[in-house]
Motif scaffolding. Structure first.
Motif, PDB file in Angstrom:
ATOM      1  N   THR A  38      12.539   4.911  -5.549  1.00 31.94           N
ATOM      2  CA  THR A  38      11.406   5.647  -6.105  1.00 31.94           C
ATOM      3  C   THR A  38      10.196   4.723  -6.158  1.00 31.94           C
ATOM      4  O   THR A  38      10.350   3.559  -6.561  1.00 31.94           O
ATOM      5  N   THR A  39       9.045   5.217  -5.756  1.00 31.15           N
ATOM      6  CA  THR A  39       7.853   4.365  -5.876  1.00 31.15           C
ATOM      7  C   THR A  39       7.478   4.282  -7.354  1.00 31.15           C
ATOM      8  O   THR A  39       7.524   5.292  -8.071  1.00 31.15           O
ATOM      9  N   ASN A  40       7.124   3.101  -7.817  1.00 32.89           N
ATOM     10  CA  ASN A  40       6.767   2.938  -9.228  1.00 32.89           C
ATOM     11  C   ASN A  40       5.378   3.491  -9.524  1.00 32.89           C
ATOM     12  O   ASN A  40       5.077   3.812 -10.669  1.00 32.89           O
ATOM     13  N   CYS A  41       4.532   3.591  -8.490  1.00 33.37           N
ATOM     14  CA  CYS A  41       3.166   4.069  -8.737  1.00 33.37           C
ATOM     15  C   CYS A  41       3.112   5.574  -8.958  1.00 33.37           C
ATOM     16  O   CYS A  41       2.535   6.054  -9.909  1.00 33.37           O
ATOM     17  N   CYS A  42       3.742   6.357  -8.066  1.00 33.91           N
ATOM     18  CA  CYS A  42       3.566   7.816  -8.142  1.00 33.91           C
ATOM     19  C   CYS A  42       4.898   8.545  -8.181  1.00 33.91           C
ATOM     20  O   CYS A  42       4.942   9.765  -8.042  1.00 33.91           O
ATOM     21  N   ARG A  43       5.992   7.777  -8.375  1.00 32.69           N
ATOM     22  CA  ARG A  43       7.327   8.371  -8.517  1.00 32.69           C
ATOM     23  C   ARG A  43       7.716   9.229  -7.314  1.00 32.69           C
ATOM     24  O   ARG A  43       8.358  10.266  -7.462  1.00 32.69           O
TER      25      ARG A  43
ATOM     26  N   TYR B 173       0.850  -1.204   0.000  1.00 33.83           N
ATOM     27  CA  TYR B 173       0.000   0.000   0.000  1.00 33.83           C
ATOM     28  C   TYR B 173       0.884   1.252   0.000  1.00 33.83           C
ATOM     29  O   TYR B 173       1.770   1.387   0.850  1.00 33.83           O
ATOM     30  N   CYS B 174       0.637   2.115  -0.962  1.00 31.78           N
ATOM     31  CA  CYS B 174       1.399   3.360  -1.058  1.00 31.78           C
ATOM     32  C   CYS B 174       0.612   4.473  -0.366  1.00 31.78           C
ATOM     33  O   CYS B 174      -0.454   4.855  -0.840  1.00 31.78           O
ATOM     34  N   PRO B 175       1.138   5.003   0.743  1.00 30.17           N
ATOM     35  CA  PRO B 175       0.390   6.050   1.459  1.00 30.17           C
ATOM     36  C   PRO B 175       0.433   7.398   0.735  1.00 30.17           C
ATOM     37  O   PRO B 175      -0.293   8.306   1.103  1.00 30.17           O
ATOM     38  N   PHE B 176       1.274   7.497  -0.312  1.00 33.70           N
ATOM     39  CA  PHE B 176       1.413   8.793  -1.010  1.00 33.70           C
ATOM     40  C   PHE B 176       0.363   8.964  -2.099  1.00 33.70           C
ATOM     41  O   PHE B 176      -0.114  10.056  -2.332  1.00 33.70           O
ATOM     42  N   CYS B 177      -0.002   7.848  -2.782  1.00 37.35           N
ATOM     43  CA  CYS B 177      -0.985   8.002  -3.857  1.00 37.35           C
ATOM     44  C   CYS B 177      -2.177   7.062  -3.678  1.00 37.35           C
ATOM     45  O   CYS B 177      -3.150   7.157  -4.411  1.00 37.35           O
ATOM     46  N   GLY B 178      -2.106   6.125  -2.745  1.00 32.77           N
ATOM     47  CA  GLY B 178      -3.246   5.241  -2.502  1.00 32.77           C
ATOM     48  C   GLY B 178      -3.190   3.939  -3.283  1.00 32.77           C
ATOM     49  O   GLY B 178      -4.070   3.086  -3.135  1.00 32.77           O
TER      50      GLY B 178
END
Ligand SMILES: [Zn+2]
Length: 795
Positions: free
Chosen positions: A163-168, A140-145
């Motif tokens: 770097t998160t792959n979902c929201c960079r 779960y990415c708390p930055f973009c959901g």
């Protein structure tokens, strides 16, 4: 005569005893009889010698690998002039990666990655992480959901930047890495009590996500966790392997240096599962005193603490043996007699034996405490773990009788517990057979595996060969595995064979019945349209389904009647349609609407795939046979199997498999006096296959038979439509479920129902299937290219 004997025994014990004594005397008079006699004086000893483990050698810390290590030293010294110990130490310490690089800031704290603000991370362990608190910064990415978080670690600074792959979103481990305007700078610290009773302070970033949840994020811990697994664990494996291959003393040196650090960290690590840490009885962090006092050994039940891990907190908690919690044991055992290992000890502690004692007492003893209290599989033999070599070695080094007595015999015990009378390994589904098949059987025949310790193992267990190999024959003409039980069923498996020569070869294989597995496969038809129809009558429990006398069907190696398989609910994606990656998925042009399968044991995808509706079998009054996760299954008895001729040989055009079921219905409370299914395979002109399915069922009020086609309807010649319904609950229950249970809710999944008039002449229905219909699409939107040659996979 036997009746008379019984009568005599009843009337007069003395007469019976006298007769018995005379017979015994007769037997003693015959040398051959006495040799095998129940009463032979050495009978007990002979039986005892057969007990699994009796032939397992006795290892001691003094002798284990002592000669082997000595031979490695001699082997190296033959080609390399020996150096004085102190000089060698300096040289090895400076060899890259240097000792300083390996040990500076060595990780001591590896989880949790985050927790809801103001809440502790203590709690009971959960086997499958499904709560956001379990998953934060894991999936779960708390930055973009996004609930499919993954991280790209910076190859130039893997322990400092990702770097998160979902929201960079950029993540940094510490102050020396982060840019001046870094938004996720930690503004607080959190303290965690470790099992060495120290408190570890961790930098903490406070963050509010889109749902308004406030999180404490421990970004540095993500990097420490990565470094622990790579430098504290994988690197140990690599050095150990290189040492085995080459005998290079630098490996023994580096192993000593790393194990010295690992011993401190491992001893202190809290028991962990996902983002949770283990609490003591008082709900506060577990202390060393309480941990030491946990009742051990926990053999039949896990201790009151529950199932936990230390080495890999983000794997299935408590699967210690399968997940190699003890991976350091064999590397340590193979180098601890080496002079370079002892020299490291001398330099660090002024005593060549001190490091050995430290690893034994801080690392190995701690591992033993883990296995004897928080091991989810307990000290009970389990085929899913099967090979217990490292645990046995741990027992030997510690001279721990509990571990030795359990883990030594297990290698042999797996052969007995998981091999049927016909010499096959039967675990309910091919992927479950693969578990011992992949990491148990190969080790047993490997001269560098179990044969090192028990060289005559294969002679002593001659059914090894069938047990380890028969499962590989449970495959169809294009190489895919049959899909019975909890088989993982890919929509598109990359090993689907397009090689014409290979397919022609496999098309020759005749029908087969594996009574031990409880599956039979009728094979008829010529090249290009070989038909394979499986009749499953398995009695395996646990990893199974409501599948008594169920069918699967394959044409030219393409599955056209599938059975749902495992459908593991904890792997179901949460389809976040508001997110761009899921919108992209929608645009990929899959043949049918994509729907969420739910993420719980009573989620519909799990219930559906294990149901008779999906399994191509029957219900009686909407009741199905037992699912396999409770003790309520019957079994099938093969009445006739006629088959096995290779394709084209006389008799190959007529194949029969006839199975009668016992007890499947009575065990779920249904009175059924006859339940029997017969498959007749017939080859027609030009090799066309026909399989006739005759199902006989007597008992109950209403019977329903389900045949589940994996394809699209192309034409039909059916009786007229007499009615329609939105789903099957309308047909069976007037739309109101008898009870709101997951099993009944299943009937809602069968939608767009047509009721047909009773047939007054033969009817037919044609389906077409394309195995590549669900093949992967390009995530960047390139038009779909069917990954198989034209005509292959299309039936
Ligand atoms: Zn994100």
């Amino acid at each position: 005569m036997p009746h008379a004997l019984v009568l005599i025994a009843l009337i007069s014990c003395s007469v019976y005893s006298r007769l018995w004594a005379e017979q015994a005397a007769d037997r003693q008079a015959t040398p051959l009889a006495s040799q095998f006699s129940w009463h032979a004086p050495d009978r007990g000893a002979k039986v005892a010698a057969l007990i699994p483990g009796r032939r397992t050698p006795q290892l001691t810390p003094e002798t284990l690998f002592a000669d082997w290590t000595k031979a490695q030293v001699e082997r190296w010294n033959k080609e390399h002039p020996p150096l004085p110990a102190a000089e060698a130490y300096q040289q090895y310490a400076a060899t890259a990666p240097t000792d300083a690089e390996l040990t500076a800031d060595f990780p001591v704290h590896i989880s949790p990655f985050g927790r809801p603000r103001g809440k502790g991370s203590e709690g009971p362990p959960t086997q499958h992480a499904v709560e956001k608190a379990d998953q934060v910064l894991v999936s779960y990415c708390p930055f973009c959901g996004s609930e499919s978080l993954s991280l790209a670690f910076d190859p130039k600074n893997p322990y400092g930047h990702a770097t998160t792959n979902c929201c960079r979103t950029e993540l940094y481990a510490s102050e020396k890495d982060w840019p001046a305007d870094y938004a996720l700078k930690p503004t607080a610290t959190a303290k965690f009590q470790h099992l060495d009773d120290t408190w570890v302070e961790v930098p903490c970033t406070l963050h509010r996500d889109r749902d308004g949840t406030e999180w404490e994020l421990f970004l540095k811990t993500i990097f420490d966790h990565k470094r622990w697994l790579e430098e504290g664990c994988n690197r140990v494996r690599q050095y150990a392997q290189k040492f085995e291959e080459t005998g290079d003393p630098v490996c023994a040196h580096k192993l000593a240096v790393i194990l010295d650090k690992v011993a401190d960290t491992y001893y202190g690590l809290p028991l962990a599962a996902n983002n949770k840490l283990c609490a003591g009885k008082d709900g506060k962090p577990l202390t060393r005193d309480e941990w030491e006092a946990v009742p051990r050994p926990a053999i039949f039940e896990v201790s009151y603490l529950g199932a936990w891990s230390k080495r890999m907190p983000y794997s299935s908690p408590g699967w210690l043996n399968m997940m190699d919690e003890h991976l350091w044991v064999e590397p340590f055992a193979r180098v601890r007699h080496h002079p370079a290992f002892k020299q490291v000890s001398q330099e660090l502690y002024g005593d060549p034996e001190a490091l050995d004692r430290k690893v034994m007492t801080k690392l190995l003893r701690e591992l033993s405490l883990m296995f004897q209290s928080v091991f989810s599989q307990k000290l009970l033999h389990n085929y899913q773990e099967a090979i217990y070599l490292d645990l046995w070695m741990l027992g030997a080094l510690l001279q721990d009788k509990v571990l030795l007595d359990f883990a030594g015999p297990c290698q042999e015990l797996s052969m007995y517990n998981h091999t049927f009378q016909d010499g096959m390994n039967g675990e309910g589904a091919p992927n479950y057979m693969d578990m011992p098949g992949g990491y148990y059987y190969p080790v047993l025949k490997d001269p560098k595996g179990w044969l090192q310790y028990q060289p005559k193992f294969l002679e002593d267990n001659p059914f090894y060969w069938a047990a380890s190999s028969e499962m590989h024959k449970v495959a169809t003409v294009r190489g895919l595995e049959l899909e019975f039980g909890d088989q993982h069923e890919p929509c598109f498996a990359p090993n689907f064979s397009s090689d014409p020569a290979q397919v022609r070869e496999r098309e020759r294989i005749g029908s087969r019945n594996w009574a031990g597995y409880g599956i039979g496969l009728i094979r008829v038809g010529g090249p290009g349209h070989r038909q394979e129809v499986g009749l499953d009558y398995t009695r395996a429990t646990l990893h199974n389904a409501q599948d008594a006398l169920s069918l699967e069907c394959w044409v030219d190696g393409v599955p056209v009647m599938r059975k749902g398989g495992y459908s593991a609910w904890w792997s179901n994606a949460h389809l976040q349609w508001e997110r761009p990656e899921y919108q992209a998925l929608k645009q990929m042009g899959y043949p049918h609407e994509i729907v969420e399968g739910e993420r719980a044991f009573d989620g519909w995808s799990w219930i559906w795939s294990h149901s008779p509706l999906c399994q191509n079998t029957v219900t009686v009054d909407e009741t199905a046979p037992g699912r396999g996760w409770a003790d309520n299954r019957g079994y099938g008895e093969v009445i006739t199997f006629k088959g096995g001729e290779a394709a084209g040989e006389p008799g190959s055009g007529f194949q029969v498999l006839d199975v009668r079921d016992h007890y499947s219905w009575s065990r779920v409370g249904k009175e059924v006096s006859d339940f029997r299914r017969t498959l007749l395979g017939v080859e027609g002109p030009e090799g066309r296959p026909y399989v006739l399915d005759v199902l006989k069922l007597t008992g109950g009020q209403r019977h329903a038979i389900y045949n589940n086609g994996w394809g699209e309807r192309v034409s039909d010649n059916l009786p007229g439509v007499s009615g329609k319904a939105d789903d099957l609950t309308q047909v069976f229950f007037d739309g109101k479920l008898p009870e709101d249970t997951p099993d009944y809710r299943n009937y809602r999944q069968l939608r767009k129902i047509e009721k047909l008039a009773a047939p007054n002449k033969p009817w037919d229905l044609t389906w077409k299937a394309d195995y590549a219909a669900y093949a992967p699409r390009d995530p960047n939107g390139k038009p779909f290219e069917r990954p198989l040659p034209d005509g292959v996979g299309q039936v």
